[in-house]
Design an enzyme around this catalytic site. Sequence first.
Site, short mmCIF file in Angstrom:
data_model
loop_
_atom_site.label_atom_id
_atom_site.label_comp_id
_atom_site.label_asym_id
_atom_site.label_seq_id
_atom_site.Cartn_x
_atom_site.Cartn_y
_atom_site.Cartn_z
N HIS A 351 -8.42 -0.53 0.57
CA HIS A 351 -7.19 0.18 0.20
C HIS A 351 -6.17 -0.69 -0.51
CE1 HIS A 351 -7.85 3.87 2.63
NE2 HIS A 351 -8.54 3.05 3.39
N LYS A 542 8.51 5.78 -0.05
CA LYS A 542 7.30 5.03 0.28
C LYS A 542 7.73 3.72 0.92
CE LYS A 542 6.31 5.61 -4.14
NZ LYS A 542 5.00 6.20 -4.20
N ARG A 543 6.76 2.92 1.38
CA ARG A 543 7.12 1.64 1.96
C ARG A 543 7.95 0.82 0.98
NH1 ARG A 543 4.84 -0.49 6.55
NH2 ARG A 543 6.43 -2.00 6.16
N LYS A 548 6.14 -1.64 -5.58
CA LYS A 548 6.44 -0.21 -5.70
C LYS A 548 7.72 0.02 -6.50
CE LYS A 548 4.04 1.01 -1.37
NZ LYS A 548 2.97 1.96 -1.69
N THR A 650 -0.71 8.50 -2.27
CA THR A 650 -1.02 9.85 -1.84
C THR A 650 0.27 10.68 -1.84
OG1 THR A 650 -0.85 9.03 0.42
CG2 THR A 650 -3.08 9.42 -0.43
N LYS A 654 1.13 14.69 -2.87
CA LYS A 654 1.90 15.64 -2.06
C LYS A 654 3.05 16.21 -2.88
CE LYS A 654 0.63 12.72 1.73
NZ LYS A 654 0.96 11.47 2.42
C1 NBG Z 1 -2.56 1.85 0.86
C2 NBG Z 1 -2.32 1.76 -0.63
C3 NBG Z 1 -2.03 3.11 -1.23
C4 NBG Z 1 -3.10 4.10 -0.82
C5 NBG Z 1 -3.26 4.10 0.68
C6 NBG Z 1 -4.37 5.01 1.13
C7 NBG Z 1 -2.69 0.00 2.46
C8 NBG Z 1 -3.31 -1.30 2.78
N1 NBG Z 1 -3.04 0.56 1.31
O1 NBG Z 1 -1.99 3.01 -2.63
O2 NBG Z 1 -1.27 0.87 -0.90
O3 NBG Z 1 -2.78 5.38 -1.27
O4 NBG Z 1 -3.56 2.81 1.15
O5 NBG Z 1 -5.55 4.71 0.48
O6 NBG Z 1 -1.89 0.50 3.24
#
Ligand code: NBG
Length: 818
Positions: A351, A542-543, A548, A650, A654
């Site tokens: 991921h 998002k985080r 980002k 994701t 959404k």
């Molecule tokens: C995150 C990515 C996202 C991705 C999500 C689900 C981690 C390590 N990775 O881009 O940064 O959508 O995983 O796949 O949290």
Amino acid sequence: MMQSDSSALLRQVRSLTGRPPEAASPRQWLRAVVDLVREHIGEDWGNRVAAARDAHEKRIYYLSMEFLPGRLLVQALRNFGLYESCQRTLAEYGMDLAAVADLEVDPALGNGGLGRLAACLLDSMANLGLPAYGYGMRYDCGLFAQDIVDGWQVERPESWLRYGNPWESPRPDLIHPVAFGGHVVERDPAERPRTAWLPAGEVLAIAYDMPMLGYEAQRLNTLRLWSPSSFGELDLHKFNDGDHFGAFARKNAIESLSQVLYPGDASPAGRELRFKQEYFFVSASIQDILRRFLRRGWPLNHLPEHVVIQINDTHPSLAIVELLRLLIDRHHVDLEHAWQLTRRCFAYTNHTLLPEALETWPVRYFEKLVPRHLQLIYEVNDRFLRDVGRRLPNDAGLIRRISLIDEDGERRVRMAHLAIVGSRRVNGVSKLHSTLLQKRTFADFAALYPGKIINITNGISFRRWLGEANHDLVELVRSRIGDDWLHDHEAISALAPHADDPAFRQAFRAVKHRNKLRLADLVAHDCRVAVDPNSLFDVHIKRMHEYKRQLLKLLHVVALYDRLRQDPEARCVPRTVIFAGKAAPNYVMAKLILKLIHEVARHVNNDPLVAGRVKMAFVPDYSVRKAQIIIPAADLSEQISTAGHEASGTGNMKLSLNGALTIGTLDGANIEIREAVGAENFFTFGLTIEEVAQLRAEGYDPWRYYHGNPEIKAALDLISSGHFSPSTPDLFRPIVSSLTSGGDHYLVLADFASYQRCQDQVEADYTDIEQWTRRAILNTASMARFSSDFAVRQYADLVWNASPLEDRQELSEVVAAE
Ligand code: NBG
């Protein structure tokens, strides 16, 4: 609801409170409603359905450190058709079901996309009738709760279990011992196995189960979370000797295992705790998987036909070695054969593209905590490297690069390499990400195992992200195309022609407006900021992470603010910028950016010169619950990571599903979303991944952009002058330095002009609201391929070799027959 459901509900309330229903508190009602649903679920309903199916069927095990299931009640009530009638019964006692349901806790057992993806995939597995189990950790506090104090993030324990978790069933009967420490001894050559691990101690793992319901409750799967048992762990001698703290030392050590998700890893103790957590949860899970398999009396040879274990990122990759160990040490399978079996059971999803996020653990930890596993890793590595040497003898550096052990500096185990070698398939989570894994991150492995690294683009549950999050839109969509899309993702495409119908567009806008009012309420409540629902809602949620690029959005706002102050007559579309997201507790820069967001907001929101034109709000403590309020209200979705850094995203899916237009870079799943919705319905800006690489190779100089673009200069100067932090003028200097002398690693300045032009286009386009709405509807209608049902079908096909239940009828018959 039958009469009997109403009386069952009242019975639940009475037995919970020991008093008449009139006296029950809202929380007690909540508990009673959940219990009613659980009564419908029945005790081993899921097992019965599973057992009724082909006895030889494969089980899918999804191992993840994170799960963000969100609240379950409303969806469950709808699944069982109980919502309206529960509402009526509660109303008779002066209770509002929506308010009661609002008390349900949103389990914060995850960080972000990875944890929510796990929940969406479980939802889809249940919907598709795949017998699946999620396995994870039952954290007492999960990820922290985020408070904002004077603009700073302050972390607080998230005590989500304070009122208990009404959904969970503790299973004190289901316990697995997890061993730690000690040493390995070689035994007499005649003995099997030759090696014995003599651990220093063990911790018991107890299972807690939560139901994962499929659409219309046709199917139930289980999320099993492990908690360490400290029951009876009291040193009575010490206690009686007056050492009241020392007496609890072991109890505390055990309990600390499951206190929080991602304990701070700045200290050696914190790092070791994370390692222990990972081992604890995978060991319990693998023992449980083997128990379930062996109960059927099948020979271990058949394990890969019945067991597939999907590991969600590298955190659970020790599971591979744990299975290997149990096969050898407990079941006396020889190493060669055990390794063959193990590799056929596992699959690994990666991921991340950030090299620093690829987990490695010091060999030292293995020596200390799981010495037998280290021995097996060496064995496996040895075989693997010999094989590589035979197959590609001429690549001198290859062995060093590809080894499971990193020999540079302190020796460490590369968990991603272990996961690749120990799996039958590896997948990335968007086309771009998977290509980069093949060509860049894991190029050596791709050459060695052609076809092993594949792509499965992420998906989201339509049931959650439209069905539950956006009721008004569901009703509207239902009125035109029905609601088959709730379980059949392709069906959403039928909405496209309605984009050309002015009446539908008007209704769509009215829904958006109501959702904006709902978000405005949340913002007023949480941020004490009044926002105008007629303004363009521009959302970056998002985080908090530099890649980002919250900073890019922020610079855009600062430039706009500056522009409006210079020229109060300047035209601009009224805009509300909404941020939300947590910063990792040790991530100093992310926390400073969060503070800057608050200070800019304070100025922008209170400056009469920009009043009515720009507003900003940061919604604290982002969660699935808040996402369900923010997302349906968004007009513009900010997906602005530096190309080549976001694995997929994701949130982007959404937001599109809920009719927001995306402004985005060609990164992660943005590329596929743009393809699906049409480039004309997507605002693209910024450097491509190739251009990013080229610029970096040429030697990127952020000063060129600073001196070359007066708006950038003005915005950065405003920040570094202390305008936003008059009492501590230097406060934000580190941010400005990171963007200039620090090299601006994420190319914020390089993309700024393009971003700003694109935002100007957004404003111009927003003034044609009919066209905008048309494009928004086309976004919703084009999301079929981003349904997690579709993603799960691909996993089933390409990775698990398991077949979803095609015929819903078939399943209901099975259920009825049971
Ligand atoms: C995150 C990515 C996202 C991705 C999500 C689900 C981690 C390590 N990775 O881009 O940064 O959508 O995983 O796949 O949290």
